[in-house]
Write a protein that holds these residues in place. Structure first.
Motif, PDB file in Angstrom:
ATOM      1  N   ALA A 411     -65.543  50.642   5.493  1.00 19.08           N
ATOM      2  CA  ALA A 411     -66.666  49.959   4.375  1.00 19.08           C
ATOM      3  C   ALA A 411     -66.875  50.588   3.145  1.00 19.08           C
ATOM      4  CB  ALA A 411     -67.954  49.761   5.406  1.00 19.08           C
ATOM      5  N   ARG A 412     -66.988  51.773   3.066  1.00 13.47           N
ATOM      6  CA  ARG A 412     -67.078  52.440   1.718  1.00 13.47           C
ATOM      7  C   ARG A 412     -66.183  52.161   0.737  1.00 13.47           C
ATOM      8  NH1 ARG A 412     -66.546  57.263  -0.362  1.00 13.47           N
ATOM      9  NH2 ARG A 412     -65.279  58.285   1.462  1.00 13.47           N
ATOM     10  N   MET A 413     -64.861  52.298   1.342  1.00 16.10           N
ATOM     11  CA  MET A 413     -63.751  52.107   0.426  1.00 16.10           C
ATOM     12  C   MET A 413     -62.819  50.613   0.254  1.00 16.10           C
ATOM     13  SD  MET A 413     -61.614  55.633   1.096  1.00 16.10           S
ATOM     14  CE  MET A 413     -61.285  55.454   2.792  1.00 16.10           C
ATOM     15  N   GLY A 414     -63.811  49.943   1.066  1.00 11.76           N
ATOM     16  CA  GLY A 414     -63.222  48.513   1.031  1.00 11.76           C
ATOM     17  C   GLY A 414     -61.806  48.448   1.645  1.00 11.76           C
ATOM     18  N   VAL A 415     -61.588  49.126   2.769  1.00  8.98           N
ATOM     19  CA  VAL A 415     -60.290  49.216   3.494  1.00  8.98           C
ATOM     20  C   VAL A 415     -59.821  47.792   4.352  1.00  8.98           C
ATOM     21  CG1 VAL A 415     -60.067  51.599   3.131  1.00  8.98           C
ATOM     22  CG2 VAL A 415     -60.827  50.726   5.244  1.00  8.98           C
ATOM     23  N   ASP A 416     -58.711  47.533   4.444  1.00 12.05           N
ATOM     24  CA  ASP A 416     -58.197  46.515   5.362  1.00 12.05           C
ATOM     25  C   ASP A 416     -58.728  45.282   5.181  1.00 12.05           C
ATOM     26  OD1 ASP A 416     -57.929  48.352   8.527  1.00 12.05           O
ATOM     27  OD2 ASP A 416     -56.944  48.262   6.889  1.00 12.05           O
ATOM     28  N   GLU A 417     -59.205  44.971   3.871  1.00 10.46           N
ATOM     29  CA  GLU A 417     -59.783  43.703   3.618  1.00 10.46           C
ATOM     30  C   GLU A 417     -58.847  43.066   2.504  1.00 10.46           C
ATOM     31  OE1 GLU A 417     -62.272  42.423   5.045  1.00 10.46           O
ATOM     32  OE2 GLU A 417     -62.833  44.141   5.936  1.00 10.46           O
ATOM     33  N   GLN A 484     -50.598  45.859  10.650  1.00  6.15           N
ATOM     34  CA  GLN A 484     -50.100  44.615  10.157  1.00  6.15           C
ATOM     35  C   GLN A 484     -50.027  44.390   8.711  1.00  6.15           C
ATOM     36  OE1 GLN A 484     -52.402  42.403  12.342  1.00  6.15           O
ATOM     37  NE2 GLN A 484     -50.655  41.984  14.034  1.00  6.15           N
ATOM     38  N   LEU A 485     -51.149  44.888   7.935  1.00  4.32           N
ATOM     39  CA  LEU A 485     -51.225  44.590   6.312  1.00  4.32           C
ATOM     40  C   LEU A 485     -50.134  45.736   5.649  1.00  4.32           C
ATOM     41  CD1 LEU A 485     -55.027  44.744   5.731  1.00  4.32           C
ATOM     42  CD2 LEU A 485     -53.621  42.894   5.474  1.00  4.32           C
ATOM     43  N   ALA A 486     -49.872  46.915   6.406  1.00  7.32           N
ATOM     44  CA  ALA A 486     -49.030  47.780   5.741  1.00  7.32           C
ATOM     45  C   ALA A 486     -47.542  47.173   5.838  1.00  7.32           C
ATOM     46  CB  ALA A 486     -48.964  49.103   6.622  1.00  7.32           C
ATOM     47  N   GLY A 487     -47.342  46.018   6.612  1.00  7.24           N
ATOM     48  CA  GLY A 487     -46.031  45.463   6.890  1.00  7.24           C
ATOM     49  C   GLY A 487     -45.080  46.068   8.108  1.00  7.24           C
ATOM     50  N   ALA A 488     -45.899  46.314   9.057  1.00  2.00           N
ATOM     51  CA  ALA A 488     -45.186  47.243  10.221  1.00  2.00           C
ATOM     52  C   ALA A 488     -44.218  46.353  10.883  1.00  2.00           C
ATOM     53  CB  ALA A 488     -46.270  47.737  11.139  1.00  2.00           C
ATOM     54  N   GLU A 489     -44.389  44.924  10.987  1.00  5.33           N
ATOM     55  CA  GLU A 489     -43.263  44.045  11.638  1.00  5.33           C
ATOM     56  C   GLU A 489     -42.208  44.038  10.791  1.00  5.33           C
ATOM     57  OE1 GLU A 489     -45.963  41.707   8.832  1.00  5.33           O
ATOM     58  OE2 GLU A 489     -46.324  43.176  10.355  1.00  5.33           O
ATOM     59  N   ARG A 490     -42.006  44.376   9.370  1.00  2.00           N
ATOM     60  CA  ARG A 490     -41.139  44.383   8.720  1.00  2.00           C
ATOM     61  C   ARG A 490     -40.406  45.704   8.438  1.00  2.00           C
ATOM     62  NH1 ARG A 490     -44.702  41.726   5.941  1.00  2.00           N
ATOM     63  NH2 ARG A 490     -44.879  43.070   4.425  1.00  2.00           N
ATOM     64  N   ALA A 491     -41.326  46.902   8.768  1.00  2.49           N
ATOM     65  CA  ALA A 491     -40.837  48.132   8.471  1.00  2.49           C
ATOM     66  C   ALA A 491     -39.623  48.742   9.174  1.00  2.49           C
ATOM     67  CB  ALA A 491     -41.949  49.082   8.520  1.00  2.49           C
ATOM     68  N   ARG A 512     -45.640  50.214  18.034  1.00  2.29           N
ATOM     69  CA  ARG A 512     -44.623  49.669  19.023  1.00  2.29           C
ATOM     70  C   ARG A 512     -44.845  48.282  19.274  1.00  2.29           C
ATOM     71  NH1 ARG A 512     -40.314  50.489  17.963  1.00  2.29           N
ATOM     72  NH2 ARG A 512     -40.140  52.813  18.559  1.00  2.29           N
ATOM     73  N   SER A 513     -46.111  47.912  19.645  1.00  2.85           N
ATOM     74  CA  SER A 513     -46.508  46.598  20.061  1.00  2.85           C
ATOM     75  C   SER A 513     -46.282  45.594  18.911  1.00  2.85           C
ATOM     76  CB  SER A 513     -48.019  46.399  20.530  1.00  2.85           C
ATOM     77  OG  SER A 513     -48.918  46.621  19.508  1.00  2.85           O
ATOM     78  N   ILE A 514     -46.220  45.916  17.593  1.00  3.99           N
ATOM     79  CA  ILE A 514     -46.299  45.148  16.601  1.00  3.99           C
ATOM     80  C   ILE A 514     -44.569  44.939  16.350  1.00  3.99           C
ATOM     81  CG2 ILE A 514     -46.538  45.347  14.067  1.00  3.99           C
ATOM     82  CD1 ILE A 514     -49.159  46.402  14.412  1.00  3.99           C
ATOM     83  N   ASN A 515     -43.802  46.087  16.247  1.00  6.27           N
ATOM     84  CA  ASN A 515     -42.402  46.179  15.794  1.00  6.27           C
ATOM     85  C   ASN A 515     -41.663  46.986  16.999  1.00  6.27           C
ATOM     86  OD1 ASN A 515     -39.977  45.893  14.768  1.00  6.27           O
ATOM     87  ND2 ASN A 515     -40.723  46.426  12.603  1.00  6.27           N
ATOM     88  N   PRO A 516     -40.843  46.184  17.859  1.00  6.14           N
ATOM     89  CA  PRO A 516     -40.289  46.842  19.031  1.00  6.14           C
ATOM     90  C   PRO A 516     -39.039  47.527  18.404  1.00  6.14           C
ATOM     91  CG  PRO A 516     -40.700  44.659  19.633  1.00  6.14           C
ATOM     92  CD  PRO A 516     -41.162  44.684  18.435  1.00  6.14           C
TER      93      PRO A 516
END
Length: 688
Positions: A411-417, A484-491, A512-516
């Protein structure tokens, strides 16, 4: 006409030994009340304590022979500590030596000093205050380690902290037993006390020597006879013999039994020994908890409720505060310190022994005269009864604090938004965290022109990486949305370089659940963490202790002029010695399939406030993660609808689905059983 021998046998057959009636009453009542307790969802330990209150001399009076019960209880404690010692090793204890002699010593000093100060304000003399402080400083080794083992938390961070503090407390008992007579005016000269301490240290050193040189060979010789009876008898003899020898030096029987377990743990037959001794340990440990309950006088509780409640509250406050301070002083974070303070907030079984020593020296707990001993007993038993609830609260508090701190940072750094400032990446490398390892790796990626992204909650680290030219996402890598925002499914690669094993395990499971297909690399300090991380989904685990040996061996072989091919063979041999994960279990019909997405949509009439945290997930394993690792069995399976963790139900021995909630605060799970679509909110205790 019968001969005298036959007549004697017939007479014995027609009578019941005096002790047998009480033994039968103890076992039958203990089993019955523990069963009722289990139906009421109470832990067995609480059931055994309540059974002791009911059948003891101050209850129904079914059992009157205290000496008989005390003897069985002492055996129970010895066997319990022996099995705990087998499950550990000198290597594991060496890892927590700072906890044992740092936080352990500080906790005992703080608890004793705080108790003495509080009682001094109430007009109690310093001698009685210090004596009462000794009693309060000790926690229950038997109950705490039993609870941590049952909950699968012995290897957790707060479980390791608790173990270290308990070991020091057992060592401190030696000094306390020698000092209490002096507090009562009947102690020996300082030289005599010092000699006793040196004698205790000497016999412990002998035990350690035997562990390395004698025990493995002896057990191997016995095992070659292929006689289960001889092997069991030998293991029991090692346990009782070592405990007896250490007791001659003033060391408690329980600590001697723990050392005996460490002796056996150095042998390759330690698992065999544990399996043989475990049934005996369960039986006699139950007797110990019943015996503690038998000490309680219900009439005293009824006539002095305010006194007992005040004592319980005071002990809880002192133990929680002093333990948390001692753990925090060693650099542990608030979640671990708070959880440790709650787990160790009771008074221990060895305080009963110390109280008897004080009584003989003319000392009474808290200076309450005739009521002091019974007030102490009532307080101790009540704290032991609530310890399972405190242990559950500890796990929940630890998870809540971690989650709250992460939320505050976000919340303080406005992350993940908003990830709009990040470049569009594909086939990139994700660095989860920005500690020392990631700081050294990032320049390599930048220098090689390799697309990469750093995720971190550390403001300083985020600013540093941003200033160096690396894309940064300020967020918690254990959360699915952050990855997911870091693009794990494409990494192409995820690197976890600096987190503790528990956090790394959660990151790997979610990723692993995002990108097997993504290659996951984890750096850890110990090779002992390798198996669990690989099973969670890590492709490569770099253990610092193993790679240090590889580097050392490589340097020596190069100095000796060995060929590169020979060096490569030796490097592989060192790495192959690291424990590897068992092959992945095949997906059987009816079991969760990690390759298929699982969703859950509760009906509007059964929804709760936490449904917003439900999202599509991939099951983390084709069965309960923890049970698959240990080879245990489960009854039903549940899936966490926040991260996809698969755990077993509360009817299963492990109860790993509930344990996952307590560790992560992920509130909603759904049934993974074929044909079932219901869910459960742990926070609201509501079926969805």
């Amino acid at each position: 006409m019968h001969t005298p021998v036959v007549a004697s046998m017939l007479a014995m057959a027609g009578s019941t030994p005096a002790f047998f009636t009480e033994v039968a009453a103890l076992l039958v009542a203990g089993a019955a009340i523990a069963y009722v307790g289990s139906r009421l969802r109470l832990l067995p330990i609480v059931g055994f304590l309540l059974a002791g209150v009911v059948i003891g001399p101050n209850g129904l009076g079914l059992v009157q022979d205290r000496e008989l019960v005390d003897a069985a209880a002492e055996v129970g404690v010895i066997l319990l500590l022996f099995t705990i010692g087998i499950e550990f090793s000198f290597e594991k204890l060496n890892r927590i030596r700072r906890l044992i002699f740092g936080a352990g010593a500080l906790q005992v000093l703080l608890a004793t000093g705080a108790t003495t100060a509080v009682l001094a304000l109430c007009g109690v003399g310093w001698r009685t205050g210090v004596f009462t402080g000794f009693l309060v400083a000790l926690s229950s080794t038997a109950i705490v380690l039993k609870l941590l083992g049952d909950r699968g938390e012995t290897g957790a961070e707060h479980g390791q902290v608790a173990l270290g503090l308990l070991i020091f407390q057992d060592l401190a008992i030696i000094v306390m037993v020698l000092l209490v007579p002096a507090l009562g005016g009947a102690g020996g000269p300082p030289r005599e006390i010092g000699f006793a301490l040196l004698r205790a240290a000497g016999i412990i050193a002998v035990v350690l020597l035997v562990a390395r040189r004698v025990m493995p060979r002896m057990l191997e010789v016995v095992a070659r006879t292929c006689s289960p009876e001889l092997f069991l008898l030998t293991v029991v003899a090692v346990c009782f013999g070592t405990a007896y020898l250490t007791s001659l030096a003033g060391v408690s029987l329980s600590l001697g039994a723990f050392l005996a377990g460490l002796l056996v743990s150095e042998s390759s037959f330690s698992e065999h020994a544990l399996g043989e001794i475990l049934p005996l340990q369960i039986l006699f440990s139950a007797t110990f908890f019943v015996s503690v309950g038998m000490l309680t006088d219900l009439r005293f509780l009824v006539t002095h409720p305010l006194l007992v409640m005040a004592a319980v509250g005071g002990v809880l406050a002192i133990k929680f505060a002093t333990t948390a301070l001692a753990v925090g002083a060693l650099g542990y974070r608030l979640p671990v310190a708070a959880a440790s303070g709650l787990v160790l907030a009771q008074v221990g079984e060895f305080s009963f022994v110390l109280e008897r020593v004080g009584r003989e020296a003319g000392l009474t707990p808290a200076g309450l005269g005739a009521n002091g001993s019974q007030a102490f007993i009532a307080t101790t038993v009540l704290l032991m009864i609530v310890t399972p609830a405190l242990a559950a609260l500890a796990t929940r508090v630890e998870g809540r604090i971690r989650g709250h701190r992460a939320a505050v940072e976000q919340a303080r750094m406005g992350v993940d938004e908003d990830a709009s400032h990040l470049p569009a990446l594909d086939g990139h490398v994700i660095l989860a965290g920005y500690g020392d390892g990631a700081r050294r790796l990032a320049p390599v990626l930048r220098g090689g022109g390799i697309p990469h992204l750093i995720t971190t909650l550390n403001p300083g680290g985020a600013n540093e990486a941003d200033g160096d030219g690396s894309p940064v996402l300020r967020g918690d890598s254990t959360r699915q949305r952050t990855l997911q925002l870091a693009g794990a499914e494409r990494a192409r690669v995820l690197v976890v370089a600096d987190d503790d094993p528990g956090t790394a395990h959660r990151i790997v499971t979610v990723a692993r659940s995002i990108n097997p297909e993504m290659h996951i690399v984890v750096r850890t300090r110990s090779a002992g963490d390798t198996e669990a991380l690989r099973h969670a989904g890590a492709d490569t685990v770099v253990a610092e202790d193993t790679e240090a040996v590889v580097a050392l061996a490589t340097g020596i072989l190069r100095v000796l002029g060995r060929a590169d091919a020979d060096i490569a063979v030796q490097q592989a041999a060192v790495r192959e010695a690291v424990p590897t994960a068992p092959p992945a279990a095949p997906v059987r019909p009816g079991l969760p399939d990690p390759s298929r997405e699982v969703t859950f949509t509760p009906t509007a009439s059964r929804a709760c406030a936490h449904v917003a945290q439900v999202r599509p997930v991939h099951p983390s394993a084709p069965g309960c993660e923890e049970c698959l690792r240990t080879g245990a069995r489960w009854v039903h399976l549940r899936i966490c609808m926040t991260c996809g963790h698969v755990g077993c139900c509360d009817s299963s021995p492990g109860r790993h689905a509930s344990a996952h909630f307590h560790a992560t605060s992920h509130p909603v799970m759904r049934s993974a059983e074929p044909g079932e679509s219901w869910g459960w909110c742990y926070e609201d205790r509501l079926q969805l």
